[in-house]
Every structure is written in C-alpha cells, then in structure tokens.
Design a protein around this motif. Structure first.
Motif, PDB file in Angstrom:
ATOM      1  N   VAL A   9      38.362  49.722  31.137  1.00 22.96           N
ATOM      2  CA  VAL A   9      38.738  48.879  31.862  1.00 22.96           C
ATOM      3  C   VAL A   9      39.585  49.028  32.951  1.00 22.96           C
ATOM      4  N   THR A  10      39.261  48.808  34.277  1.00 20.83           N
ATOM      5  CA  THR A  10      40.381  48.997  35.278  1.00 20.83           C
ATOM      6  C   THR A  10      41.054  47.613  35.666  1.00 20.83           C
ATOM      7  N   ILE A  11      42.408  47.785  35.645  1.00 17.90           N
ATOM      8  CA  ILE A  11      42.967  46.606  36.336  1.00 17.90           C
ATOM      9  C   ILE A  11      43.900  46.971  37.537  1.00 17.90           C
ATOM     10  N   ALA A  12      43.144  46.507  38.514  1.00 18.53           N
ATOM     11  CA  ALA A  12      43.600  47.011  39.942  1.00 18.53           C
ATOM     12  C   ALA A  12      43.175  46.164  41.064  1.00 18.53           C
ATOM     13  N   GLY A  13      43.429  46.592  42.228  1.00 21.11           N
ATOM     14  CA  GLY A  13      42.917  45.825  43.504  1.00 21.11           C
ATOM     15  C   GLY A  13      41.599  46.233  44.034  1.00 21.11           C
ATOM     16  N   GLY A  21      40.321  51.803  44.486  1.00 17.25           N
ATOM     17  CA  GLY A  21      40.669  50.724  43.866  1.00 17.25           C
ATOM     18  C   GLY A  21      39.442  50.616  42.861  1.00 17.25           C
ATOM     19  N   ILE A  22      39.431  49.180  42.620  1.00 19.07           N
ATOM     20  CA  ILE A  22      38.278  48.713  41.678  1.00 19.07           C
ATOM     21  C   ILE A  22      36.806  49.505  41.973  1.00 19.07           C
ATOM     22  N   GLN A  23      36.459  49.543  42.919  1.00 15.88           N
ATOM     23  CA  GLN A  23      35.319  50.226  43.220  1.00 15.88           C
ATOM     24  C   GLN A  23      35.131  51.646  42.961  1.00 15.88           C
ATOM     25  N   ALA A  24      36.364  52.333  43.126  1.00 19.25           N
ATOM     26  CA  ALA A  24      36.362  53.783  43.085  1.00 19.25           C
ATOM     27  C   ALA A  24      36.295  53.942  41.345  1.00 19.25           C
TER      28      ALA A  24
END
Length: 269
Positions: A9-13, A21-24
């Motif tokens: 899980v990524t918690i980011a902008g 960010g989330i996309q990367a």
C-alpha cells in the motif's frame, strides 16, 4: 491452491502528470509483481515542468482510507510518501498504530524534482516525532536528510554515514540516504541498519528524465519486502530496478520538462 498475493500500500500524494507519487508507486508495484493499493493524502496539479497547486485531503478522510484498505486487504508492506501537513501526518501515525503496521518504508518527501516545496515547514517536526520511530526504513535524499537534521547536506559517503547515524537515533530501524543529488561518476547510496553500513553504487546516468526516482525506489523496496525479501536484499533489488528504469527513461517522450523514469522498461518494447 493459489499462492498468496503479495500486497503493498502506498500512502502518498497524487501526481497528475503520472511520473511520481501514487502513480509512480502503483506502476512500480505492478512492474515488480505486487498488488498495489493506495491512500491518497494530497492532490497536486503537476506536470514535468513543476507543481502549480496542492490540495490536501482532510485528515479524517485519510484515516478513513487507511481503515478501509487495512480492514480488508492482507497488507504485507507500506510505503509512505508525501504528507504535506502536521494533521495528515498525525492521521497516518494513528492509522499505523490502529492496524499494527510494522513493515513501513518512509520516503520523507519535502521538495519535488522541480524544486517546488511539498511539505510545509511546521510539518517537519511532526515527521520526525511521529513517523520516523514507526518506520522500518527511511529513504531521504541528501537535501531531505539535511533538512531532517537541520544541517548542511553531506558531500561524501563518510558524511552520509554520519548523518545516517544521527537519523537512526531518531527511531527508525534503518536509514538509506540516497546519493542521487551528489556529484561524480558514481551515485552512492548509504544504508545503515542493524548489520552496519552498506554502500550501494551505480553509474550516474546522463538524463534529465529523473522525475519520480525517490518515489520509485522507496516503492520498489516496499515491493521487495512485501514479497518476503530481507531488508538488504529488498534495497539492493530496488536499486537495480531503479537504475534500469533511469537507463531506459530516454526511450519515453513525456512532457517538456523532467520526464519520468521508465517503470515498465522490461515490458514495453
């Protein structure tokens, strides 16, 4: 019987331009064979030329996303990126505690590759106090390590080791200081963990398409951890993946500024 799916899980902008960010993070998880879920902490109006706006997600809604994801998915690792305000940092720290999350890679994102500031100044202390002690690994670059310590950026591997020791004393289990902002033919990262110091070197590649390198490295480490790799093996595998993604970046023609690395270099021909 099917093998368990590795989940990170990524918690980011969010980066509206898709390079960081989330996309990367989600691209990296997918490229490395890990199912990715997300908790969005902020929206950015952003492209390869820079950041033109930031819209923070309300802290309560950040917490709601965390609860929704972690109450259902069997999460193996967490990557934390852009958290722009103290209230959001507090919501994330509380969420980590509620769900007893220990395999956490924290990328203390403060400034975009374009030079735009992504973290308000009074959030730095919240980051130090609330998230560094909850992280398995933190992955600051040279300017971010300096900002966390309120001192000048390191210019040598020895200086990076000294700063890593000071950051380790703030509570994380391990510290990886990235040398991409340094100079010389080799980009040297310094990892400090319970086993000691490990230097990881890679040739410094000549390309302006380096948008999202920090996000990509930290999410690649989280992907390795999600698949069960020990920390050092996950860091080494992530460094190899990122170097290849940077090396292939010029095969993409994205935007007029600092383009992204090539997350799917092994797949797109």
């Amino acid at each position: 019987m099917n093998a368990k799916t590795s989940i990170a899980v990524t918690i980011a902008g969010s980066d509206s331009g898709g390079g960081a960010g989330i996309q990367a993070d989600l691209k990296t998880f997918s490229a490395l064979g890990v199912y990715g879920a997300s908790v969005i902490t902020a929206l950015t109006a952003q492209n390869t030329l820079g950041v033109t706006g930031i819209h923070d997600v309300p802290p309560a809604f950040v917490g709601a996303q965390i609860d929704a994801v972690f109450s259902d998915l069997a999460v193996d690792a967490v990557k934390i990126g852009m958290l722009s305000r103290p209230e959001v940092i507090e919501a994330v720290a509380e969420g980590l505690d509620r769900h007893r999350l220990a395999t956490v890679v924290l990328d203390p994102v403060m400034i975009a590759a374009s030079g735009d500031r992504l973290l308000v100044p009074d959030a730095v202390e919240s980051l130090r106090a609330l998230l560094l002690p909850r992280a398995l690994l933190i992955t600051p670059n040279l300017p971010e390590a300096a900002a966390l310590l309120d001192e000048a950026a390191a210019t040598t591997p020895a200086g990076m080791r000294r700063q890593a020791e000071r950051l380790l004393a703030m509570g994380p289990k391990a510290v990886l200081i990235k040398g991409g902002h340094g100079e010389g033919p080799e980009s040297v990262d310094v990892l400090l963990d319970a086993e000691g110091v490990l230097e990881l070197s890679a040739p410094r590649l000549a390309t302006r398409n380096t948008h999202g390198t920090g996000c990509t490295l930290s999410s690649a480490i989280a992907a390795g951890l999600a698949k069960g790799l020990p920390l050092r093996a996950a860091v080494e595998a992530a460094k190899t993946y990122l170097s290849a993604a940077i090396g292939a970046a010029d095969r993409l023609e994205i935007g007029r500024g600092h383009g992204p690395v090539h997350h799917f270099h092994a797949w797109w021909r």
